[in-house]
Design an enzyme around this catalytic site. Sequence first.
Site, PDB file in Angstrom:
ATOM      1  N   CYS A 154       0.695  -1.173  -0.226  1.00  0.00           N
ATOM      2  CA  CYS A 154       0.313   0.055  -0.204  1.00  0.00           C
ATOM      3  C   CYS A 154       1.008   1.291  -0.006  1.00  0.00           C
ATOM      4  CB  CYS A 154      -1.048   0.274   1.066  1.00  0.00           C
ATOM      5  SG  CYS A 154      -1.892  -1.287   1.155  1.00  0.00           S
ATOM      6  N   GLY A 208      -1.036   0.633  -4.906  1.00  0.00           N
ATOM      7  CA  GLY A 208      -2.908  -0.311  -3.876  1.00  0.00           C
ATOM      8  C   GLY A 208      -3.885   1.167  -5.231  1.00  0.00           C
ATOM      9  N   ASN A 234       0.973  -0.595   5.277  1.00  0.00           N
ATOM     10  CA  ASN A 234       1.434  -1.090   4.536  1.00  0.00           C
ATOM     11  C   ASN A 234       2.231  -2.090   4.786  1.00  0.00           C
ATOM     12  OD1 ASN A 234       2.934  -1.157   2.441  1.00  0.00           O
ATOM     13  ND2 ASN A 234       4.534  -0.762   2.247  1.00  0.00           N
ATOM     14  N   GLY A 235       2.045  -3.393   4.507  1.00  0.00           N
ATOM     15  CA  GLY A 235       2.326  -4.721   5.040  1.00  0.00           C
ATOM     16  C   GLY A 235       1.315  -5.786   5.317  1.00  0.00           C
ATOM     17  N   TYR A 263      10.521  -4.239  -8.551  1.00  0.00           N
ATOM     18  CA  TYR A 263       8.682  -4.106  -9.547  1.00  0.00           C
ATOM     19  C   TYR A 263       8.210  -2.844  -8.257  1.00  0.00           C
ATOM     20  CZ  TYR A 263       3.890  -4.937 -10.569  1.00  0.00           C
ATOM     21  OH  TYR A 263       2.352  -4.529 -10.970  1.00  0.00           O
TER      22      TYR A 263
END
Length: 492
Positions: free
Chosen positions: A2, A28, A101-102, A257
């Site tokens: 995210c 996201g 995030n995670g 990526y």
Amino acid sequence: MCGIIGILGQSEVASALYDALTVLQHRGQDAAGIATLDGNRLRLHKGGGLVRDVFDRESMLGLRGNVGIGHCRYPTAGSEGSAEAQPLYVNSPYGIALAHNGNLINTESLRRQVFEDDRRHINTDSDSEILLNVLAHELQIQDRMSLSPDHIFKAVAGTHARCVGGYAVVSILLGYGVLAFRDPHGIRPLVLGERDTATGKEYAVASESVALDILGFRLLRDVAPGEAVLMTLDGQLHARQCAEPAAHAPCIFEYVYLARPDSMIEDVSVYKARLRMGEKLGEKILRLMPDHDIDSVIPIPDTSRTMAGPVAQKLGVPVRDGFVKNHYIGRTFIMPGQSERVRSVRRKLNPIGLEFRKKNVLLVDDSIVRGTTSKQIIQMAREAGAKKVYLASAAPPVRYPNIYGIDMPVTAELVAHGRTIEEVEKILGADRLFYQDLDDLIWAVQDGNEDLKQFDTSCFSGEYVTGVEPTYLRNLEFQRSDSAKSQRRGVA
């Protein structure tokens, strides 16, 4: 993965948060949200969809305040859409809004603890809501009418002691300011920046430095693994190490990526790391096929463009743009289901026939995860007239689940799991398939910062820096497969 952003400003921050989220949108595309602190009142707006679709003029005008956080969501756990859009909020103690995030890997035991011991109710399947309530409880047991930075850091230390996984967090503590912290291994990225204004300093934290760049913040440093940063309403910056020393192991897939090429993570340029990936990949291809018959190298846009140039240079052939990308289609890797990913590939890419007709081409991609996209692109190249289609991946074979916030949970959906390279080659329909060696990938990133001694390479190596119970991996097979997600969305 995210995108998160937090700002302690000297003036209104809503528009800055919006701008930051637009450059973090690649992290996201499922939902987005912003929370601001307007005096003693929290202003919050969130919803499903892209940043530009969630916020309109009216909602932005309502987000008043000099302090705020923002989030764009990619669902690795829980459901998709607006139901679990962030930031999330609890009113006790003090009032806390949080964006995350995670992914936590001990969610079920934490869920029981939060209910049975902390006496808090979790209303969704989101591990972010669990993390929020753990933090809230740890703040509450400080048992203070007014918190000092010391009390807040003790609460973060308690949160670290209970939560296992990869996470970067940004939150608003009503009456105090912005609190951000990062997991003890530093798996998920978080950077800190500042800028000077006529009325004083402003501070920001974000998933990637590009969000600071666009807002004119200077990148100070990465938030250290296990560190907490508190930006108080009086304009002060406090920081403290809140977790026991652990192996520093940032996620190497960020460089392959996830991150934008113009970002700096752990003092490493993502762009230069990808150039080095291309160099090593080109060397390997030349070593395995010294008398190659490749006419041109064609990147599969957009991430692999940076890698493709050095590959072509090593092979002594030109690099060509063989595909035109429709930038209004989301990243297929983070599409919520297999059928949607299949439909999206041909909507997203269109081949330029002249670059394929009667040629032997080497397609370069950043990675091969499920293989869905690769298989279709190879077929498109053949339909455009290519004689031979070779495929090269700048990453090693993805053979294991990623459990720290990237949607690679189910081994059965990973094309390389349990298969040789030759078997994957046949499934994808390539004339030959080349993968980056893991040691070369590590070198490509580490060469930018020799202080980095270890990385999370779990999706390639199967080695999890936090440790993981086999039962957890088995449960993922049932909870987070494409079929399970389709059932939750009510899709047949």
